[in-house]
Motif scaffolding. Structure first.
Motif, PDB file in Angstrom:
ATOM      1  N   GLU A 110      36.091  37.495  43.388  1.00 32.69           N
ATOM      2  CA  GLU A 110      36.266  38.923  43.660  1.00 32.69           C
ATOM      3  C   GLU A 110      37.183  39.138  44.866  1.00 32.69           C
ATOM      4  O   GLU A 110      38.026  40.039  44.856  1.00 32.69           O
ATOM      5  CB  GLU A 110      34.913  39.575  43.897  1.00 32.69           C
ATOM      6  CG  GLU A 110      34.053  39.678  42.638  1.00 32.69           C
ATOM      7  CD  GLU A 110      32.685  40.256  42.925  1.00 32.69           C
ATOM      8  OE1 GLU A 110      32.361  40.419  44.129  1.00 32.69           O
ATOM      9  OE2 GLU A 110      31.949  40.578  41.965  1.00 32.69           O
ATOM     10  N   ASN A 113      40.613  38.402  43.774  1.00 27.81           N
ATOM     11  CA  ASN A 113      41.091  39.491  42.917  1.00 27.81           C
ATOM     12  C   ASN A 113      41.511  40.696  43.747  1.00 27.81           C
ATOM     13  O   ASN A 113      42.541  41.340  43.476  1.00 27.81           O
ATOM     14  CB  ASN A 113      40.003  39.862  41.924  1.00 27.81           C
ATOM     15  CG  ASN A 113      40.520  40.784  40.826  1.00 27.81           C
ATOM     16  OD1 ASN A 113      41.725  40.850  40.577  1.00 27.81           O
ATOM     17  ND2 ASN A 113      39.618  41.494  40.188  1.00 27.81           N
ATOM     18  N   ARG A 117      45.172  42.286  43.896  1.00 25.88           N
ATOM     19  CA  ARG A 117      45.424  43.703  43.632  1.00 25.88           C
ATOM     20  C   ARG A 117      46.167  44.347  44.802  1.00 25.88           C
ATOM     21  O   ARG A 117      47.073  45.177  44.596  1.00 25.88           O
ATOM     22  CB  ARG A 117      44.106  44.439  43.372  1.00 25.88           C
ATOM     23  CG  ARG A 117      43.502  44.156  41.999  1.00 25.88           C
ATOM     24  CD  ARG A 117      42.505  45.246  41.617  1.00 25.88           C
ATOM     25  NE  ARG A 117      41.436  45.341  42.583  1.00 25.88           N
ATOM     26  CZ  ARG A 117      40.277  44.696  42.490  1.00 25.88           C
ATOM     27  NH1 ARG A 117      40.063  43.895  41.459  1.00 25.88           N
ATOM     28  NH2 ARG A 117      39.344  44.830  43.407  1.00 25.88           N
TER      29      ARG A 117
END
Length: 236
Positions: A110, A113, A117
């Motif tokens: 996470e 990620n 992003r």
């Protein structure tokens, strides 16, 4: 006198005489022992006969055998359950460790990620649509934090394919006012080392002098004394 004595012995007033057999003491003790043994035998026979009639002895033995078998069975079941409990506890510990490891991996994924992003959003927001060959500053961002610090980000790209790695330095030139007078400052003074193969994002936070107002920020990429590319932005 003799006549009186003779008459006393032959009349009713004569003294009583007890006649006893002279039995030896060992025979007396033997006879007593025989009688007591006989009595004990009779009592024991009566007790055993009573138990056999009531069926107490048989039932007690059967119950003892059943209880021993039940105790053995319960012990075996207890050992089996203890083994199962230990195995289950070991499996739970292994599963718990595996779950914690998976949760750590998920948290790391996470975080990666989110970083991707953020990078993608940074690139999409800052990279212009026009294409330029060679080394170029494609994006520059800067903002003042609380009037005391400046946070900045720079994206440098080599658009050419198979371009050699660039080795130079990056400078930030701050311009504005200090105590109401024109003011400029280069950070860092000797420049920051910069190596770029295809793209490189550099960011940091700079401390500002008290009473300094930053109006523009200029990012410059230098190779030796030559400025290869630069970009300026206004700070609101």
């Amino acid at each position: 006198m003799r006549f009186r004595l003779l008459r006393r012995r032959l009349t009713i007033s004569a003294p009583r005489v007890a006649i006893r057999s002279a039995l030896p003491w060992p025979f007396r003790w033997l006879a007593l022992a025989v009688v007591m043994g006989f009595c004990a035998a009779v009592a024991l026979w009566a007790f055993e006969f009573g138990k056999s009639i009531a069926g107490i002895d048989t039932v007690s033995r059967d119950e003892v055998v059943q209880m021993r078998a039940e105790i053995s069975r319960l012990r075996e079941e207890g050992q089996e359950r203890q083994t199962v409990a230990l195995t289950a506890e070991s499996l739970l510990a292994t599963e718990r460790a595996a779950k914690e490891s998976l949760m750590a991996q998920v948290r790391q994924l996470e975080a990666d990620n989110r970083t991707l992003r953020e990078d993608l959003g940074f690139f999409e927001k800052l990279i212009p649509a026009a294409k330029t060959d060679g080394l170029a500053i494609r994006a520059l961002q800067a903002e003042v934090l609380g009037g005391m610090q400046l946070r900045w980000q720079v994206l440098v790209i080599q658009a050419a394919r198979n371009a050699p790695e660039f080795n130079g330095r990056l400078e930030l030139v701050l311009a504005g006012t200090l105590d109401g007078k024109p003011w400029t400052q280069t950070q860092p003074p000797q420049g920051q080392p910069l190596q770029v193969k295809q793209y490189r994002r550099i960011e940091g936070v700079l401390d500002l002098p008290p009473q300094a107002v930053v109006k523009t920020v200029t990012a410059r990429v230098l190779e030796g004394a030559t400025v290869r590319t630069s970009q300026t932005m206004a700070v609101e």
